[in-house]
Design an enzyme around this catalytic site. Structure first.
Site, mmCIF file in Angstrom:
data_model
loop_
_atom_site.group_PDB
_atom_site.id
_atom_site.type_symbol
_atom_site.label_atom_id
_atom_site.label_comp_id
_atom_site.label_asym_id
_atom_site.label_seq_id
_atom_site.Cartn_x
_atom_site.Cartn_y
_atom_site.Cartn_z
ATOM 1 N N HIS A 52 0.847 -1.195 0.000
ATOM 2 C CA HIS A 52 0.000 0.000 0.000
ATOM 3 C C HIS A 52 0.878 1.239 0.000
ATOM 4 O O HIS A 52 2.100 1.161 0.068
ATOM 5 C CB HIS A 52 -0.981 0.012 1.189
ATOM 6 C CG HIS A 52 -0.356 0.257 2.521
ATOM 7 N ND1 HIS A 52 -0.973 0.976 3.511
ATOM 8 C CD2 HIS A 52 0.831 -0.107 3.047
ATOM 9 C CE1 HIS A 52 -0.212 1.025 4.583
ATOM 10 N NE2 HIS A 52 0.885 0.370 4.326
ATOM 11 N N CYS A 87 6.374 5.415 4.096
ATOM 12 C CA CYS A 87 5.056 4.878 3.744
ATOM 13 C C CYS A 87 4.407 5.632 2.585
ATOM 14 O O CYS A 87 3.424 5.165 2.013
ATOM 15 C CB CYS A 87 4.136 4.894 4.958
ATOM 16 S SG CYS A 87 4.692 3.805 6.277
ATOM 17 N N HIS A 106 4.946 0.187 -0.796
ATOM 18 C CA HIS A 106 5.750 -0.583 0.150
ATOM 19 C C HIS A 106 4.840 -1.677 0.696
ATOM 20 O O HIS A 106 3.621 -1.608 0.556
ATOM 21 C CB HIS A 106 6.315 0.297 1.281
ATOM 22 C CG HIS A 106 5.279 0.774 2.251
ATOM 23 N ND1 HIS A 106 4.394 1.803 1.954
ATOM 24 C CD2 HIS A 106 4.961 0.349 3.489
ATOM 25 C CE1 HIS A 106 3.598 1.999 2.992
ATOM 26 N NE2 HIS A 106 3.913 1.127 3.929
ATOM 27 N N HIS A 143 3.937 -4.977 3.715
ATOM 28 C CA HIS A 143 4.007 -5.467 5.091
ATOM 29 C C HIS A 143 3.667 -6.950 5.114
ATOM 30 O O HIS A 143 2.894 -7.433 4.290
ATOM 31 C CB HIS A 143 3.001 -4.741 5.988
ATOM 32 C CG HIS A 143 3.269 -3.286 6.143
ATOM 33 N ND1 HIS A 143 4.261 -2.798 6.946
ATOM 34 C CD2 HIS A 143 2.661 -2.209 5.585
ATOM 35 C CE1 HIS A 143 4.260 -1.474 6.890
ATOM 36 N NE2 HIS A 143 3.295 -1.087 6.059
ATOM 37 N N ASP A 153 -4.451 -10.883 0.338
ATOM 38 C CA ASP A 153 -3.104 -11.457 0.357
ATOM 39 C C ASP A 153 -2.394 -11.243 -0.981
ATOM 40 O O ASP A 153 -2.954 -11.546 -2.043
ATOM 41 C CB ASP A 153 -3.165 -12.947 0.685
ATOM 42 C CG ASP A 153 -1.790 -13.548 0.948
ATOM 43 O OD1 ASP A 153 -0.916 -12.839 1.494
ATOM 44 O OD2 ASP A 153 -1.595 -14.728 0.608
ATOM 45 N N HIS A 154 -1.191 -10.712 -0.908
ATOM 46 C CA HIS A 154 -0.371 -10.412 -2.088
ATOM 47 C C HIS A 154 -1.090 -9.474 -3.053
ATOM 48 O O HIS A 154 -1.005 -9.622 -4.261
ATOM 49 C CB HIS A 154 0.104 -11.694 -2.782
ATOM 50 C CG HIS A 154 1.148 -12.401 -1.996
ATOM 51 N ND1 HIS A 154 0.835 -13.253 -0.965
ATOM 52 C CD2 HIS A 154 2.495 -12.355 -2.059
ATOM 53 C CE1 HIS A 154 1.954 -13.726 -0.439
ATOM 54 N NE2 HIS A 154 2.981 -13.187 -1.082
ATOM 55 N N GLU A 172 0.864 -4.575 11.799
ATOM 56 C CA GLU A 172 1.469 -4.121 10.556
ATOM 57 C C GLU A 172 2.951 -4.477 10.545
ATOM 58 O O GLU A 172 3.508 -4.835 9.509
ATOM 59 C CB GLU A 172 1.273 -2.615 10.405
ATOM 60 C CG GLU A 172 1.635 -2.093 9.045
ATOM 61 C CD GLU A 172 1.255 -0.640 8.879
ATOM 62 O OE1 GLU A 172 0.335 -0.362 8.100
ATOM 63 O OE2 GLU A 172 1.890 0.217 9.537
#
Length: 137
Positions: free
Chosen positions: A14, A33, A39, A41, A79-80, A125
């Site tokens: 995000h 960020c 970037h 997490h 996810d991903h 996070e």
């Protein structure tokens, strides 16, 4: 009242950026960020439900079934993925951990049976930063 927590993991990218601000202001407030190239997490999601144990099973709710609901309703969608661009339930929302926790709550609360209540969404996070959401706005 018994509390049951299921833990799941997902990875997502995000960018935190206020479109009404300059690039400099976004970088000042959000630091790395606000990277224009995004970037990511490695998130850890804790979903806690509460209720009374069923007299026939001893379960508040079957933990395996809870895991399936979490995976089907949330994990498969995020996810991903890029939270800013790919996730329908984050469309038009600022993709902070706080807003993501609220959105996950909203998704899950629609799919849990009446005999259990969603108690808390805890979203890590990073290993040192997490948010907790207990419902309500």
């Amino acid at each position: 009242m018994i509390y049951l927590t299921r833990v799941e993991n997902f990875n997502a990218a995000h960018k935190l950026s206020n479109p009404n601000w300059s690039a400099e202001k976004n970088e000042e407030v959000f630091g790395k960020c606000a990277n224009v190239n995004w970037h990511g997490h490695n998130y850890e999601l804790h979903v806690t439900i509460k209720g009374n144990p069923d007299p026939e099973t001893g379960f508040v709710f079957n933990a395996k079934t809870l895991g399936v609901i979490i995976k089907d309703v949330v994990i498969e969608k995020i996810d991903h993925r890029n939270l800013n661009m790919d996730v329908d339930f984050m469309a038009g929302k600022f993709t902070s951990a706080e807003n993501l926790a609220i959105a996950i709550w909203d998704q899950l609360s629609q799919h849990l049976p009446a005999e259990v209540m969603l108690h808390c969404i805890k979203l890590y996070e990073t290993p040192r930063i997490y948010v907790e959401y207990y419902g309500g706005k």
